[in-house]
Design an enzyme around this catalytic site. Structure first.
Site, PDB file in Angstrom:
ATOM      1  N   HIS A  61     -11.123   5.410  -8.366  1.00  0.00           N
ATOM      2  CA  HIS A  61     -12.571   5.546  -8.193  1.00  0.00           C
ATOM      3  C   HIS A  61     -12.970   6.004  -6.796  1.00  0.00           C
ATOM      4  CE1 HIS A  61     -11.956   2.357 -11.374  1.00  0.00           C
ATOM      5  NE2 HIS A  61     -12.621   3.299 -12.012  1.00  0.00           N
TER       6      HIS A  61
ATOM      7  N   ASP B  69       0.869  -1.167   0.000  1.00  0.00           N
ATOM      8  CA  ASP B  69       0.000   0.000   0.000  1.00  0.00           C
ATOM      9  C   ASP B  69       0.916   1.231   0.000  1.00  0.00           C
ATOM     10  OD1 ASP B  69      -2.288   1.716   0.628  1.00  0.00           O
ATOM     11  OD2 ASP B  69      -1.413   1.795   2.645  1.00  0.00           O
TER      12      ASP B  69
ATOM     13  N   CYS C 140     -11.732  -2.571  -8.350  1.00  0.00           N
ATOM     14  CA  CYS C 140     -10.319  -2.402  -7.981  1.00  0.00           C
ATOM     15  C   CYS C 140     -10.095  -1.714  -6.648  1.00  0.00           C
ATOM     16  CB  CYS C 140      -9.547  -1.692  -9.099  1.00  0.00           C
ATOM     17  SG  CYS C 140     -10.249  -0.196  -9.801  1.00  0.00           S
TER      18      CYS C 140
ATOM     19  N   ASP D 269      -1.409  -0.888   5.832  1.00  0.00           N
ATOM     20  CA  ASP D 269      -1.691  -0.359   7.171  1.00  0.00           C
ATOM     21  C   ASP D 269      -3.177  -0.357   7.488  1.00  0.00           C
ATOM     22  OD1 ASP D 269      -2.458   1.733   5.449  1.00  0.00           O
ATOM     23  OD2 ASP D 269      -2.040   3.242   6.978  1.00  0.00           O
TER      24      ASP D 269
ATOM     25  N   ASP E  47       1.013   9.478   5.458  1.00  0.00           N
ATOM     26  CA  ASP E  47      -0.225   9.791   4.752  1.00  0.00           C
ATOM     27  C   ASP E  47      -0.515  11.290   4.760  1.00  0.00           C
ATOM     28  OD1 ASP E  47      -2.542   9.430   3.349  1.00  0.00           O
ATOM     29  OD2 ASP E  47      -3.730   8.769   5.069  1.00  0.00           O
TER      30      ASP E  47
ATOM     31  N   CYS F 293      -6.248   2.565  -7.993  1.00  0.00           N
ATOM     32  CA  CYS F 293      -7.701   2.695  -8.162  1.00  0.00           C
ATOM     33  C   CYS F 293      -8.046   4.173  -8.072  1.00  0.00           C
ATOM     34  CB  CYS F 293      -8.464   1.933  -7.084  1.00  0.00           C
ATOM     35  SG  CYS F 293     -10.233   2.370  -7.100  1.00  0.00           S
TER      36      CYS F 293
ATOM     37  N   ASP G  36      -0.109   4.988   0.861  1.00  0.00           N
ATOM     38  CA  ASP G  36      -0.315   6.000   1.903  1.00  0.00           C
ATOM     39  C   ASP G  36      -0.434   5.363   3.286  1.00  0.00           C
ATOM     40  OD1 ASP G  36      -0.313   7.941  -0.086  1.00  0.00           O
ATOM     41  OD2 ASP G  36      -2.471   7.730  -0.411  1.00  0.00           O
TER      42      ASP G  36
ATOM     43  N   CYS H  62     -16.476  -0.072  -8.100  1.00  0.00           N
ATOM     44  CA  CYS H  62     -15.503  -0.670  -9.015  1.00  0.00           C
ATOM     45  C   CYS H  62     -14.978  -1.988  -8.444  1.00  0.00           C
ATOM     46  CB  CYS H  62     -14.345   0.295  -9.242  1.00  0.00           C
ATOM     47  SG  CYS H  62     -13.307   0.509  -7.788  1.00  0.00           S
TER      48      CYS H  62
ATOM     49  N   ASN I 143      -5.216   2.917  -3.392  1.00  0.00           N
ATOM     50  CA  ASN I 143      -6.515   3.560  -3.600  1.00  0.00           C
ATOM     51  C   ASN I 143      -6.305   5.069  -3.633  1.00  0.00           C
ATOM     52  OD1 ASN I 143      -7.843   1.101  -3.351  1.00  0.00           O
ATOM     53  ND2 ASN I 143      -8.747   1.540  -1.349  1.00  0.00           N
ATOM     54  N   GLN I 144      -6.766   5.728  -4.693  1.00  0.00           N
ATOM     55  CA  GLN I 144      -6.666   7.191  -4.780  1.00  0.00           C
ATOM     56  C   GLN I 144      -8.044   7.763  -5.100  1.00  0.00           C
ATOM     57  OE1 GLN I 144      -4.055   9.026  -3.877  1.00  0.00           O
ATOM     58  NE2 GLN I 144      -2.953   7.149  -3.325  1.00  0.00           N
TER      59      GLN I 144
HETATM   60 MG   LIG Z   1      -2.856   3.011   3.729  1.00  0.00          MG
HETATM   61 ZN   LIG Z   2     -11.373   1.274  -8.667  1.00  0.00          ZN
END
Ligand SMILES: [Mg+2]
Ligand SMILES: [Zn+2]
Length: 180
Positions: free
Chosen positions: A95, A16, A103, A130, A24, A93, A18, A101, A59-60
């Site tokens: 989304h 991962d 992802c 984390d 983060d 990702c 962040d 989604c 994940n963004q």
């Molecule tokens: Mg994280």
């Molecule tokens: Zn996604």
């Protein structure tokens, strides 16, 4: 002394971003704000030396929420990758949570896609994160996972292991591999 590790057969470790390899900064779109956590460079160097592949699965949702652009998120990830000395695969990702989604972690899409890009089966991959979402994504994909503090949300529900920091996470994952 690790006696029960099944690290034999491990070929790649995906992290991962962040809160795991960088401190983060919520919805960060500025590469200048990237600060690696202690031990991150050493962890990636150790994996390369051990002959394992590396990746980032992130994940963004700031993209989907309209808070940052995909280009900004990618610029931040590129800076992370640069400081880590390169990684073999990155999957993002973009989304928002309500887009449903396949992802966004804890869905398995990022882990499956990154593994496939390296020609690996999910069982040959471990995910270090984390958050319970990282463990959930790994579990759903059929990969192993290790959670490191400060976990914002401990790994509820998903099969995972825990370690106090990145070095200890790699100790857990590499013990049996190194013995081969
Ligand atoms: Mg994280
Ligand atoms: Zn996604």
């Amino acid at each position: 002394m690790q006696t029960s590790s099944d690290g034999a057969g491990l070929r790649a470790v995906f992290f991962d971003r962040d809160g795991t390899v960088v401190h983060d900064v919520p919805y960060n779109g500025d590469p200048a704000k990237v600060r690696l956590v202690d031990g991150a460079v050493e962890a990636f160097t150790r994996l390369r030396t051990a002959g394992l592949r590396t990746g980032i699965v992130t994940n963004q949702s700031g993209i989907g929420r309209g808070l940052i652009t995909a280009a900004q998120a990618d610029a931040v990830t590129a800076e992370v990758v640069r400081r880590l000395g390169g990684v073999d695969v990155v999957r993002t990702c973009p989304h928002a949570p309500d887009e449903g989604c396949a992802c966004r972690k804890p869905a398995p899409g990022l882990v499956l896609s990154a593994a496939a890009a390296l020609g690996l089966a999910p069982a040959e991959v471990a995910v270090v994160g984390d958050s319970s979402t990282d463990a959930g994504a790994a579990d759903a994909a059929g990969a192993r996972s290790v959670l490191v503090p400060g976990a914002r949300t401990p790994g509820e529900g998903a099969v995972h292991e825990e370690a106090p920091d990145l070095a200890a996470a790699l100790d857990l994952l590499l013990t049996a591999t190194a013995a081969r």
